[in-house]
Every structure is written in structure tokens, then in C-alpha cells.
Design a protein around this motif. Sequence first.
Motif, PDB file in Angstrom:
ATOM      1  N   ILE A 118      29.414  35.112  -6.041  1.00 18.92           N
ATOM      2  CA  ILE A 118      28.021  35.089  -5.580  1.00 18.92           C
ATOM      3  C   ILE A 118      27.847  33.970  -4.559  1.00 18.92           C
ATOM      4  N   ARG A 119      28.420  32.822  -4.841  1.00 21.91           N
ATOM      5  CA  ARG A 119      28.340  31.689  -3.912  1.00 21.91           C
ATOM      6  C   ARG A 119      29.028  32.019  -2.592  1.00 21.91           C
ATOM      7  N   GLY A 120      30.173  32.670  -2.669  1.00 16.69           N
ATOM      8  CA  GLY A 120      30.872  33.097  -1.461  1.00 16.69           C
ATOM      9  C   GLY A 120      30.044  34.063  -0.638  1.00 16.69           C
ATOM     10  N   PHE A 121      29.361  34.970  -1.324  1.00 20.52           N
ATOM     11  CA  PHE A 121      28.474  35.909  -0.637  1.00 20.52           C
ATOM     12  C   PHE A 121      27.363  35.158   0.079  1.00 20.52           C
ATOM     13  N   ILE A 122      26.746  34.216  -0.614  1.00 17.81           N
ATOM     14  CA  ILE A 122      25.664  33.424  -0.010  1.00 17.81           C
ATOM     15  C   ILE A 122      26.187  32.642   1.181  1.00 17.81           C
ATOM     16  N   LEU A 123      27.335  32.009   1.022  1.00 15.55           N
ATOM     17  CA  LEU A 123      27.911  31.229   2.121  1.00 15.55           C
ATOM     18  C   LEU A 123      28.281  32.097   3.314  1.00 15.55           C
ATOM     19  N   SER A 124      28.638  33.356   3.068  1.00 16.45           N
ATOM     20  CA  SER A 124      28.964  34.238   4.187  1.00 16.45           C
ATOM     21  C   SER A 124      27.729  34.558   5.013  1.00 16.45           C
TER      22      SER A 124
ATOM     23  N   ASN B 136      25.717  27.042   5.591  1.00 16.66           N
ATOM     24  CA  ASN B 136      25.267  25.653   5.545  1.00 16.66           C
ATOM     25  C   ASN B 136      25.304  25.273   4.069  1.00 16.66           C
ATOM     26  N   MET B 137      26.197  24.369   3.714  1.00 18.81           N
ATOM     27  CA  MET B 137      26.477  24.085   2.306  1.00 18.81           C
ATOM     28  C   MET B 137      25.240  23.699   1.507  1.00 18.81           C
ATOM     29  N   SER B 138      24.408  22.804   2.033  1.00 21.23           N
ATOM     30  CA  SER B 138      23.262  22.362   1.232  1.00 21.23           C
ATOM     31  C   SER B 138      22.220  23.472   1.112  1.00 21.23           C
ATOM     32  N   ARG B 139      22.003  24.227   2.173  1.00 20.64           N
ATOM     33  CA  ARG B 139      21.063  25.359   2.081  1.00 20.64           C
ATOM     34  C   ARG B 139      21.613  26.427   1.152  1.00 20.64           C
ATOM     35  N   ALA B 140      22.917  26.671   1.222  1.00 22.18           N
ATOM     36  CA  ALA B 140      23.525  27.665   0.335  1.00 22.18           C
ATOM     37  C   ALA B 140      23.424  27.231  -1.130  1.00 22.18           C
ATOM     38  N   ASP B 141      23.589  25.928  -1.382  1.00 24.01           N
ATOM     39  CA  ASP B 141      23.431  25.425  -2.755  1.00 24.01           C
ATOM     40  C   ASP B 141      22.011  25.664  -3.264  1.00 24.01           C
TER      41      ASP B 141
ATOM     42  N   VAL C  73      19.958  28.020  -2.260  1.00 26.32           N
ATOM     43  CA  VAL C  73      19.805  29.460  -2.473  1.00 26.32           C
ATOM     44  C   VAL C  73      20.533  29.880  -3.749  1.00 26.32           C
ATOM     45  N   MET C  74      21.684  29.291  -4.015  1.00 27.39           N
ATOM     46  CA  MET C  74      22.420  29.607  -5.244  1.00 27.39           C
ATOM     47  C   MET C  74      21.580  29.250  -6.469  1.00 27.39           C
ATOM     48  N   GLN C  75      20.941  28.096  -6.449  1.00 30.66           N
ATOM     49  CA  GLN C  75      20.083  27.692  -7.570  1.00 30.66           C
ATOM     50  C   GLN C  75      18.892  28.637  -7.717  1.00 30.66           C
ATOM     51  N   GLU C  76      18.277  28.985  -6.600  1.00 27.19           N
ATOM     52  CA  GLU C  76      17.138  29.910  -6.660  1.00 27.19           C
ATOM     53  C   GLU C  76      17.585  31.277  -7.167  1.00 27.19           C
ATOM     54  N   THR C  77      18.780  31.691  -6.762  1.00 23.85           N
ATOM     55  CA  THR C  77      19.313  32.970  -7.230  1.00 23.85           C
ATOM     56  C   THR C  77      19.511  32.933  -8.744  1.00 23.85           C
ATOM     57  N   PHE C  78      20.085  31.838  -9.250  1.00 25.28           N
ATOM     58  CA  PHE C  78      20.282  31.714 -10.699  1.00 25.28           C
ATOM     59  C   PHE C  78      18.944  31.790 -11.437  1.00 25.28           C
ATOM     60  N   LEU C  79      17.943  31.067 -10.935  1.00 29.13           N
ATOM     61  CA  LEU C  79      16.628  31.083 -11.593  1.00 29.13           C
ATOM     62  C   LEU C  79      16.034  32.486 -11.599  1.00 29.13           C
ATOM     63  N   THR C  80      16.181  33.196 -10.492  1.00 30.63           N
ATOM     64  CA  THR C  80      15.635  34.552 -10.414  1.00 30.63           C
ATOM     65  C   THR C  80      16.418  35.504 -11.315  1.00 30.63           C
ATOM     66  N   VAL C  81      17.748  35.384 -11.315  1.00 30.61           N
ATOM     67  CA  VAL C  81      18.570  36.221 -12.192  1.00 30.61           C
ATOM     68  C   VAL C  81      18.164  35.995 -13.649  1.00 30.61           C
ATOM     69  N   SER C  82      17.959  34.738 -14.035  1.00 29.58           N
ATOM     70  CA  SER C  82      17.541  34.428 -15.406  1.00 29.58           C
ATOM     71  C   SER C  82      16.163  35.015 -15.707  1.00 29.58           C
ATOM     72  N   ALA C  83      15.253  34.871 -14.750  1.00 31.27           N
ATOM     73  CA  ALA C  83      13.896  35.386 -14.960  1.00 31.27           C
ATOM     74  C   ALA C  83      13.869  36.907 -15.029  1.00 31.27           C
ATOM     75  N   LYS C  84      14.784  37.558 -14.329  1.00 29.85           N
ATOM     76  CA  LYS C  84      14.811  39.025 -14.281  1.00 29.85           C
ATOM     77  C   LYS C  84      15.907  39.605 -15.178  1.00 29.85           C
ATOM     78  N   ALA C  85      16.368  38.832 -16.127  1.00 28.98           N
ATOM     79  CA  ALA C  85      17.468  39.278 -16.988  1.00 28.98           C
ATOM     80  C   ALA C  85      17.169  40.619 -17.647  1.00 28.98           C
ATOM     81  N   ASP C  86      15.907  40.861 -17.983  1.00 26.49           N
ATOM     82  CA  ASP C  86      15.590  42.127 -18.639  1.00 26.49           C
ATOM     83  C   ASP C  86      15.697  43.322 -17.688  1.00 26.49           C
ATOM     84  N   ASP C  87      15.783  43.081 -16.371  1.00 28.92           N
ATOM     85  CA  ASP C  87      15.955  44.166 -15.407  1.00 28.92           C
ATOM     86  C   ASP C  87      17.418  44.587 -15.269  1.00 28.92           C
TER      87      ASP C  87
END
Length: 176
Positions: free
Chosen positions: A23-29, A33-38, A40-54
Amino acid sequence: MESCTQSHRDHVNALFVLHSPRIRGFILSLLPNMSRADDVMQETFLTVSAKADDYERDSNFVAWACTIARYKVLEECNRKHANSLMLSPEVIEAVCVSHEPASSDDEEARMAALKCCMDSLSPHTRKAVELRYSRAHSAGEIAKLLGWSTDSVYVVLSRARTALQKCVNSHLKVVG
């Protein structure tokens, strides 16, 4: 659709951790930009957790999480000024066309081809690729470690990605 129990949420979170390098590799592709990608990775994790029931248990988790990541990259791009974007939102959408998920046999064949192709790279190119994609170093960090200019790192990595893609595709045509 299954109700989101704590066990299901834990399962989704465990899948995220398991597949986080992809997932991180996908974001980086999409956002090299390492800090922006980091971020986005955190936001992705939060969204994945929030949408776990989907998430449906037997579906392709990486494809599902990368779809969320793509939207998070687009949100990040919309928050920043246009001149700071590496890729426009239109290009990101064009790059992220849907494909059928690869079978585990296809993935194993691709990984075997990639390993073989990595072995064919020159030692300095292989080192740069490993530092970038296995150890998640920025281009600036790689430049310092290898004594190169940052521009040289970008050129070497770009040429390496092109060479690896051609090599992997060639190997897969022979196999398949």
C-alpha cells in the motif's frame, strides 16, 4: 455485508499491517514525496479502520485499500497548490484504472521474475533500488549514502523502473 465486530476490525487492521509495504509503495508511486506519502498512509489507515465493516472478508484487500489510498492521494493533491503536485489528479485517475486482481500464482510468477530481473541490474543501480523501495529512503538520503546528486538518483531510479518493467514483462511472456 457482514457487521463490523471487533474481531472483523482487528482482522482488517492486521491485513493493513501485513500489506502495508504494498500500500505504501502504491502511495509512493503516485506521490513521491516521503513526508506527504507518510501522511497519506496514516490517513489511509484511519479510513480503512473506520470503513472496516465495508470490507468483505474474501475479497482482494490490497485492491480495496489501494482504492481508498488513491482517494486520499487525490485529497492531498487538492489540498496543495497545483505547482507542488508531482502528478495531476487527472493523471492519477488515468494511472489507477481498475484491473482484475491477480491470482496468487500470477503474483508468485511476477515476484520470481522481479527477483531475477533485480539480479540483472548493475550493482550501483540495484543498491539504489533497494534503498528506495526496500528501505524507504528518500532520493536525498540515497544521494548522501551513495555520494551522488539527487538528480542522479532520480535518473537511475527512473531507468531502473523502466528496465525492471520491461524485464518482468519479458519473463512473464516466456513463462505464460
